[in-house]
Design an enzyme around this catalytic site. Sequence first.
Site, mmCIF file in Angstrom:
data_model
loop_
_atom_site.group_PDB
_atom_site.id
_atom_site.type_symbol
_atom_site.label_atom_id
_atom_site.label_comp_id
_atom_site.label_asym_id
_atom_site.label_seq_id
_atom_site.Cartn_x
_atom_site.Cartn_y
_atom_site.Cartn_z
ATOM 1 N N TRP A 156 0.742 -1.298 -0.056
ATOM 2 C CA TRP A 156 0.149 0.069 0.067
ATOM 3 C C TRP A 156 0.818 1.238 0.018
ATOM 4 O O TRP A 156 0.287 2.468 -0.241
ATOM 5 C CB TRP A 156 -0.948 0.086 1.282
ATOM 6 C CG TRP A 156 -0.232 -0.317 2.574
ATOM 7 C CD1 TRP A 156 -0.122 -1.530 3.060
ATOM 8 C CD2 TRP A 156 0.771 0.445 3.168
ATOM 9 N NE1 TRP A 156 0.850 -1.332 4.327
ATOM 10 C CE2 TRP A 156 0.979 -0.292 4.385
ATOM 11 C CE3 TRP A 156 1.011 1.986 3.238
ATOM 12 C CZ2 TRP A 156 2.031 0.359 5.430
ATOM 13 C CZ3 TRP A 156 1.939 2.411 4.349
ATOM 14 C CH2 TRP A 156 2.283 1.753 5.250
ATOM 15 N N ASN A 157 2.340 1.185 0.346
ATOM 16 C CA ASN A 157 2.850 2.476 0.454
ATOM 17 C C ASN A 157 3.307 3.091 -0.988
ATOM 18 O O ASN A 157 3.245 4.476 -0.932
ATOM 19 C CB ASN A 157 4.169 2.168 1.118
ATOM 20 C CG ASN A 157 5.222 1.278 0.856
ATOM 21 O OD1 ASN A 157 4.855 0.438 -0.282
ATOM 22 N ND2 ASN A 157 6.163 1.164 1.497
ATOM 23 N N LYS A 180 -2.333 -8.154 -8.122
ATOM 24 C CA LYS A 180 -3.059 -7.927 -6.530
ATOM 25 C C LYS A 180 -2.449 -6.873 -5.887
ATOM 26 O O LYS A 180 -1.457 -6.997 -5.345
ATOM 27 C CB LYS A 180 -2.945 -9.320 -5.990
ATOM 28 C CG LYS A 180 -4.106 -9.388 -4.990
ATOM 29 C CD LYS A 180 -3.708 -9.918 -3.620
ATOM 30 C CE LYS A 180 -3.208 -9.183 -2.650
ATOM 31 N NZ LYS A 180 -3.806 -8.103 -2.298
ATOM 32 N N PRO A 181 -3.339 -5.764 -5.788
ATOM 33 C CA PRO A 181 -2.751 -4.716 -4.882
ATOM 34 C C PRO A 181 -3.173 -4.844 -3.482
ATOM 35 O O PRO A 181 -3.898 -5.832 -3.402
ATOM 36 C CB PRO A 181 -3.629 -3.530 -5.540
ATOM 37 C CG PRO A 181 -4.777 -4.170 -6.071
ATOM 38 C CD PRO A 181 -4.432 -5.376 -6.613
ATOM 39 N N GLY A 233 6.579 -6.341 -0.568
ATOM 40 C CA GLY A 233 5.867 -6.246 0.881
ATOM 41 C C GLY A 233 6.785 -6.891 2.202
ATOM 42 O O GLY A 233 7.962 -6.700 2.035
ATOM 43 N N SER A 234 6.056 -7.335 3.091
ATOM 44 C CA SER A 234 6.929 -7.777 4.354
ATOM 45 C C SER A 234 7.858 -9.027 4.226
ATOM 46 O O SER A 234 7.190 -9.847 3.179
ATOM 47 C CB SER A 234 5.851 -8.090 5.353
ATOM 48 O OG SER A 234 4.887 -8.664 5.205
ATOM 49 N N LEU A 256 11.357 -7.231 -0.278
ATOM 50 C CA LEU A 256 10.810 -7.157 1.260
ATOM 51 C C LEU A 256 11.427 -6.142 2.068
ATOM 52 O O LEU A 256 11.850 -5.109 1.570
ATOM 53 C CB LEU A 256 11.321 -8.616 1.756
ATOM 54 C CG LEU A 256 11.009 -9.628 0.869
ATOM 55 C CD1 LEU A 256 11.685 -11.177 1.330
ATOM 56 C CD2 LEU A 256 9.613 -9.846 0.461
ATOM 57 N N CYS A 289 10.350 1.284 2.485
ATOM 58 C CA CYS A 289 11.160 0.201 2.844
ATOM 59 C C CYS A 289 12.857 0.949 2.789
ATOM 60 O O CYS A 289 13.628 0.079 3.261
ATOM 61 C CB CYS A 289 11.114 -0.905 1.890
ATOM 62 S SG CYS A 289 11.420 -0.474 0.082
ATOM 63 N N GLU A 384 11.581 -2.579 11.485
ATOM 64 C CA GLU A 384 11.238 -1.276 10.593
ATOM 65 C C GLU A 384 10.039 -0.612 11.443
ATOM 66 O O GLU A 384 9.165 -1.292 11.770
ATOM 67 C CB GLU A 384 10.570 -1.659 9.289
ATOM 68 C CG GLU A 384 11.434 -1.919 8.240
ATOM 69 C CD GLU A 384 10.582 -2.436 7.065
ATOM 70 O OE1 GLU A 384 10.670 -1.740 5.823
ATOM 71 O OE2 GLU A 384 9.743 -3.290 7.128
HETATM 72 P P1 NAP Z 1 2.305 -7.188 3.433
HETATM 73 O O1 NAP Z 1 1.468 -7.058 4.566
HETATM 74 O O2 NAP Z 1 3.425 -8.105 3.314
HETATM 75 O O3 NAP Z 1 1.239 -7.106 2.223
HETATM 76 C C1 NAP Z 1 1.952 -6.889 0.913
HETATM 77 C C2 NAP Z 1 1.050 -7.343 -0.049
HETATM 78 O O4 NAP Z 1 0.751 -8.756 0.037
HETATM 79 C C3 NAP Z 1 -0.378 -6.938 -0.163
HETATM 80 O O5 NAP Z 1 -0.991 -6.819 -1.236
HETATM 81 C C4 NAP Z 1 -1.157 -8.010 0.700
HETATM 82 O O6 NAP Z 1 -2.665 -7.979 0.482
HETATM 83 C C5 NAP Z 1 -0.412 -8.850 0.201
HETATM 84 N N1 NAP Z 1 -0.564 -10.246 1.094
HETATM 85 C C6 NAP Z 1 -0.800 -10.253 2.382
HETATM 86 N N2 NAP Z 1 -0.990 -11.488 3.135
HETATM 87 C C7 NAP Z 1 -0.730 -12.268 1.857
HETATM 88 C C8 NAP Z 1 -0.668 -13.634 1.391
HETATM 89 N N3 NAP Z 1 -0.778 -14.737 2.516
HETATM 90 N N4 NAP Z 1 -0.513 -14.225 0.266
HETATM 91 C C9 NAP Z 1 -0.430 -13.333 -0.914
HETATM 92 N N5 NAP Z 1 -0.351 -12.129 -0.596
HETATM 93 C C10 NAP Z 1 -0.721 -11.420 0.619
HETATM 94 O O7 NAP Z 1 3.117 -5.813 3.318
HETATM 95 P P2 NAP Z 1 2.550 -4.124 3.567
HETATM 96 O O8 NAP Z 1 2.512 -3.862 4.995
HETATM 97 O O9 NAP Z 1 1.541 -4.083 2.616
HETATM 98 O O10 NAP Z 1 3.851 -3.227 3.214
HETATM 99 C C11 NAP Z 1 4.982 -2.914 3.911
HETATM 100 C C12 NAP Z 1 6.165 -3.664 3.754
HETATM 101 O O11 NAP Z 1 6.455 -3.859 2.402
HETATM 102 C C13 NAP Z 1 7.231 -3.334 4.593
HETATM 103 O O12 NAP Z 1 7.913 -4.502 5.260
HETATM 104 C C14 NAP Z 1 8.392 -2.746 3.362
HETATM 105 O O13 NAP Z 1 9.554 -2.570 4.058
HETATM 106 C C15 NAP Z 1 8.017 -3.638 2.269
HETATM 107 N N6 NAP Z 1 8.270 -3.008 1.191
HETATM 108 C C16 NAP Z 1 9.313 -3.180 0.503
HETATM 109 C C17 NAP Z 1 9.817 -2.811 -0.604
HETATM 110 C C18 NAP Z 1 11.142 -3.143 -1.508
HETATM 111 O O14 NAP Z 1 11.150 -2.938 -2.401
HETATM 112 N N7 NAP Z 1 11.822 -4.078 -0.860
HETATM 113 C C19 NAP Z 1 9.003 -1.708 -1.152
HETATM 114 C C20 NAP Z 1 7.771 -1.132 -0.446
HETATM 115 C C21 NAP Z 1 7.708 -1.901 0.546
HETATM 116 P P3 NAP Z 1 -3.610 -6.994 1.503
HETATM 117 O O15 NAP Z 1 -2.906 -5.967 1.781
HETATM 118 O O16 NAP Z 1 -4.798 -7.201 0.800
HETATM 119 O O17 NAP Z 1 -3.589 -8.053 2.786
#
Ligand code: NAP
Length: 479
Positions: A156-157, A180-181, A233-234, A256, A289, A384
């Site tokens: 979402w960020n 899938k956003p 994502g995470s 991640l 991130c 983080e």
């Molecule tokens: P997140 O909770 O891991 O969610 C990311 C995406 O994964 C969302 O679309 C989420 O959907 C989906 N998701 C959640 N559970 C899932 C599952 N079991 N199977 C498949 N998809 C699933 O992370 P976030 O809180 O949105 O984002 C923050 C994290 O992203 C931070 O740790 C940040 O450091 C990291 N990040 C990394 C980068 C990079 O380039 N390395 C860039 C930006 C952010 P829903 O939201 O619909 O649940």
Amino acid sequence: MTAPLTSPLLGALDGYWDGRFQPRPSAPRIDVHDPATGAVIARVPTHGADEARLAVDSAARALASPLDRAARGRVLAAIEASLLEHRDALATILTTENGKPLAEARGEIEYAAGFFRDAATHLDALAPVTLAARPRGLTWQVHHRPAGVAALITPWNFPIGMLAKKLAGAIAAGCPSVVKPSELTPLSCIAWFTLLDGLGLPPGFVNLVFGDAPAIGAVFCSHPAVRVVSFTGSTAVGRLLAAQAAPNFKRLSLELGGNAPFLVFDDADVDLAVDALLTNKFRCGGQTCVCANRVYVGSGVADRFVDAVAARVRALVVGHGLDEGVAVGPLIDHKGVAKVTDHVRDAVARGARIVTGGVPAGGAFFPPTVLTGVTSEMRCANEETFGPVVAITAFDDEEAMVEAADATPYGLAAYVFTRDAAKAERVVARLHFGHVGVNTGSGPTPEAPFGGFRTSGVGREGGLEGVLEFIELQTVPHG
Ligand code: NAP
């Protein structure tokens, strides 16, 4: 409170496959909020495994009529132009659902357009190659084939920016995608698909589902047509996807979490470091991130540095991202506020000092905060914080500072400030991070590969490397 967000780019708020929006009138709906006000701005249907399968099947059919490189070049150029043309409308939607200041949202759309511009420059590199040598008396050709359907999961960020990195690479490689956003920010993606729908792409080339993330993710990791799962994502969810995808040998691209150190040595240009920290740390309210999570400062400049940072932080205007002059918006939701609050409380309980900020400001707002006396056992030094908190530790010993900076399982971004070029080179080589800024707080750019070491991920986005994530090499010896 309900305050529906209206825009010509937001129609029926549906998913998209087979080349059109797909109403799901009986699907359960989820609320999308404006994090600044808490108001419900839209209700979107939730998709599950069935819709994910339909979308992947749609993409698989598109794969049967692959686009040649010239056609991909036209698509990339059309998407870049359309993003720039509709920058302001998209940015308004993005700010309303994410909270970031409007100027940042506009910057995100321009950044996103850059990935399509850059990907187009790599199409020539995907031409078949004939080896100069003729081993075994044969002519050897190497083809760059689209790997298959690409499943793209984004956070979402940066709902547009993070998707652009993936989609541009997939399109350049010729892979149809299923997107899938995050359920927290689906609207900017839906709006972007309204634009994509108008570009005349082949049916099934781009597809969109949102809703039940674990169910959708499970289909992506098991459906035989999906050959690349690209996730940002995470680390926790990345680990889960890696485990699910492993039995099917999917190609994984994982961007991640990070825990970025920001090192300011005694010989640094302190004003430059302060400027860089402010820009780097407070983008998206500290929810990026690559933003500095641990700030390490040489004790010779620490007092001056802390005073200058605190003065600048106190002057930051906090408010609704759509309001003029706002530099820091709300966090994404109450969970985000709870985490930041816990980190600050934990740090104070273990001896840190709040120089400014520190107390939740109501709703999803947390004030820009500066902490000093941060130590390695505090949560804010190990996880983080994902919020507007500058966590500062002063060091007498440069060697200890470098060791502390690298003492993390993460390895995404780091920053080094020194006037000594030789020292910078030595320190950079000792930091196990995929992106290390020297005398700059700059994050990634579309032209350069970006990605993590260690538990910050595998694979790269941006540059030619970001396109190759979606390519399979096929070697053809001709007799
Ligand atoms: P997140 O909770 O891991 O969610 C990311 C995406 O994964 C969302 O679309 C989420 O959907 C989906 N998701 C959640 N559970 C899932 C599952 N079991 N199977 C498949 N998809 C699933 O992370 P976030 O809180 O949105 O984002 C923050 C994290 O992203 C931070 O740790 C940040 O450091 C990291 N990040 C990394 C980068 C990079 O380039 N390395 C860039 C930006 C952010 P829903 O939201 O619909 O649940």
